[in-house]
Design an enzyme around this catalytic site. Structure first.
Site, PDB file in Angstrom:
ATOM      1  CD  GLU A 237      73.213  95.634  38.791  1.00 53.42           C
ATOM      2  OE1 GLU A 237      74.014  96.505  38.360  1.00 53.42           O
ATOM      3  OE2 GLU A 237      73.250  94.446  38.454  1.00 53.42           O
ATOM      4  CB  CYS A 271      76.231 100.302  38.301  1.00 51.60           C
ATOM      5  SG  CYS A 271      74.893 100.833  37.231  1.00 51.60           S
TER       6      CYS A 271
END
Length: 470
Positions: A237, A271
């Protein structure tokens, strides 16, 4: 060896300060021999851990969850002191980590395979089996949930783990790992302090079957390449450049509040934080007025002070990235409605910044800024806003604010991102799963489906052997 704050290879090798916590510079980064030892210990422990019953593995995670929850105040102190995150948010982050450990303990007791309809007199089934040694590499900005989710999923499915927390938030990462480690048999979880060089050694080790990485896109691409070259699995990720779309007809004050929460929480160092905004021209002026007021009302300072609402950036290196993006945008025609400068405070503080008239190809619109900066683009239509939001290299998440149900469903259908949030910039039920798209990574990011990323499937066909002579 390069030294940094709070590293540790295993509890036996930890050096701590007077408080009992790891202190800066006291322990070196892991050497090649340390990596070899840690991977070897995890590899040796795998034989027994994979045969430990799912119930016993889940029980170990529940014990770890209870221990992390009991240590939430300590973990919050460490994260606050190391990265500057607001103290209340830091404690809450540790509590989320405990919740994720508990969640995996429950979902890990689900069906671990399936039976098949075969021919009469035979049996067919599919087994779910662990890979072996998993390397878990986690980021500095929200280290507790990122680590807990990956560690729990890998461990509950029978894998052993070598964990390298980010060197930029090493003390919090190592303390969380210590707490979990104490609830497991020796070797099942090993911890390595270090930077990218240590991570590269770990990724290159042939005994590491899966590498799970949350962090930068540059690091993720290098990991994917290295794993591909030797046939290991990469679960990554990476970064994002998450967009928020504001439709006509929304309350501008509410929309500005959502933008501010998404862009300025943890000084933009999340994020899935808001990194670019596309607002319909019908509500743009009112939203911008409200957004500037909210940005200017934020109070920067001591993260332990309950009156503080804006934390610092993690370090001077991150501040330099933020400054370069904003300065470049201003030099190339963007206008700054508020902020745009470093704050005169001890530490890497940057003023909450609102930019307009920003060209689509500028770094502040295409690259991760990871700071309290929100570029706002005014658009004439919903369709144009949606197309702009879906542009770029990344595909982690996106938010849409709209009173129109058709527009909401269109966004869910058309946005090529792992997570779409409608009318709430943060939130979501436990158990959700997402696949980052494009440069944002590959593989399940979280939720019960993440368990499958750490399992191999084996088909079995069984027939009875003939009895007597044929």
């Amino acid at each position: 060896m390069t030294t940094t704050q709070a590293p540790m290879v295993s509890p036996a090798h930890t050096s701590t300060g007077p408080s009992g916590r790891p202190s800066p510079g006291e322990v070196p980064f892991a050497s090649g021999a340390d990596v070899e030892r840690a991977v070897g210990a995890a590899h040796q422990a795998f034989a027994s851990w994979r045969r430990t019953s799912p119930g016993d593995r889940a029980a170990a995670l529940r014990r770890a969850a209870s221990a992390v929850r009991a240590a939430a105040a300590e973990l919050g102190d460490l994260l606050c002191d190391t990265t500057g995150r607001l103290h209340g948010e830091s404690v809450a982050s540790a509590q989320v980590a405990a919740d994720l450990l508990d969640e995996a303990a429950v979902s890990g007791l689900g069906v671990a395979g399936r039976t098949l309809a075969g021919s009469a007199g035979s049996a067919d089934w599919v087994r779910a089996e662990p890979y072996g040694v998993v390397a878990v590499l986690t980021p500095w900005n929200d280290p507790y949930p990122a680590a807990a989710g990956l560690l729990a999923a890998a461990l509950v499915t029978g894998n052993t783990v070598v964990h390298k927390p980010s060197e930029r938030s090493l003390a919090p990462g190592i303390r969380l790992a210590e707490i979990v480690q104490e609830c497991l048999p020796p070797g099942v979880l090993e911890v390595l302090p270090g930077d990218g060089d240590v991570g590269a050694r770990l990724v290159a080790d042939e005994r590491v079957r899966v590498v799970a990485h949350v962090g930068s896109s540059t690091g993720g691409r290098a990991i994917t390449t290295a794993c591909g070259a030797r046939g290991a699995k990469a679960l990554v990720e990476n970064g994002g450049k998450d967009a928020l779309v504001v439709d006509a007809g929304v309350d501008p004050a509410w929309a500005a509040e959502q933008v501010a929460i998404g862009a300025f929480t943890n000084a933009g160092q999340l994020c899935t934080g808001v990194e670019r905004v596309y607002v319909h021209e019908a509500v743009a002026d009112a939203l911008l007025r409200e957004l500037v007021q909210r940005a200017e009302a934020l109070c920067a300072g001591d993260p332990r002070d309950e009156q503080t609402t804006l934390c610092r950036l993690v370090d001077e290196r991150q501040l330099a990235v933020v400054e370069s993006h904003v300065d470049d945008a201003l030099a190339r025609g963007a206008r700054c409605l508020t902020g745009g400068h470093r704050l005169d405070l001890p530490g890497a503080f940057y003023a909450p910044t609102v930019l307009v008239d920003v060209a689509a190809d500028l770094p502040v619109m295409t690259e991760e800024t990871f700071g309290p900066v929100v570029p706002v683009v005014v658009v004439p239509s919903w369709e144009q806003a949606l197309r702009a939001a879906d542009s770029g290299a990344y595909g982690l998440a996106a938010t849409v604010l709209t009173p129109d149900q058709r527009h909401a469903l269109q966004a869910v259908e058309e946005l090529e991102v792992g997570t779409v949030k409608v009318n709430a910039v943060f939130g979501g039920a436990p158990g959700g799963s997402a696949d980052p798209r494009r440069a944002s990574g590959q593989g399940r990011g979280y939720g019960p489906d993440l368990l499958g990323e750490f399992q191999l499937l084996k088909a079995v066909h069984w027939e009875p052997a003939p009895t007597g002579p044929r």
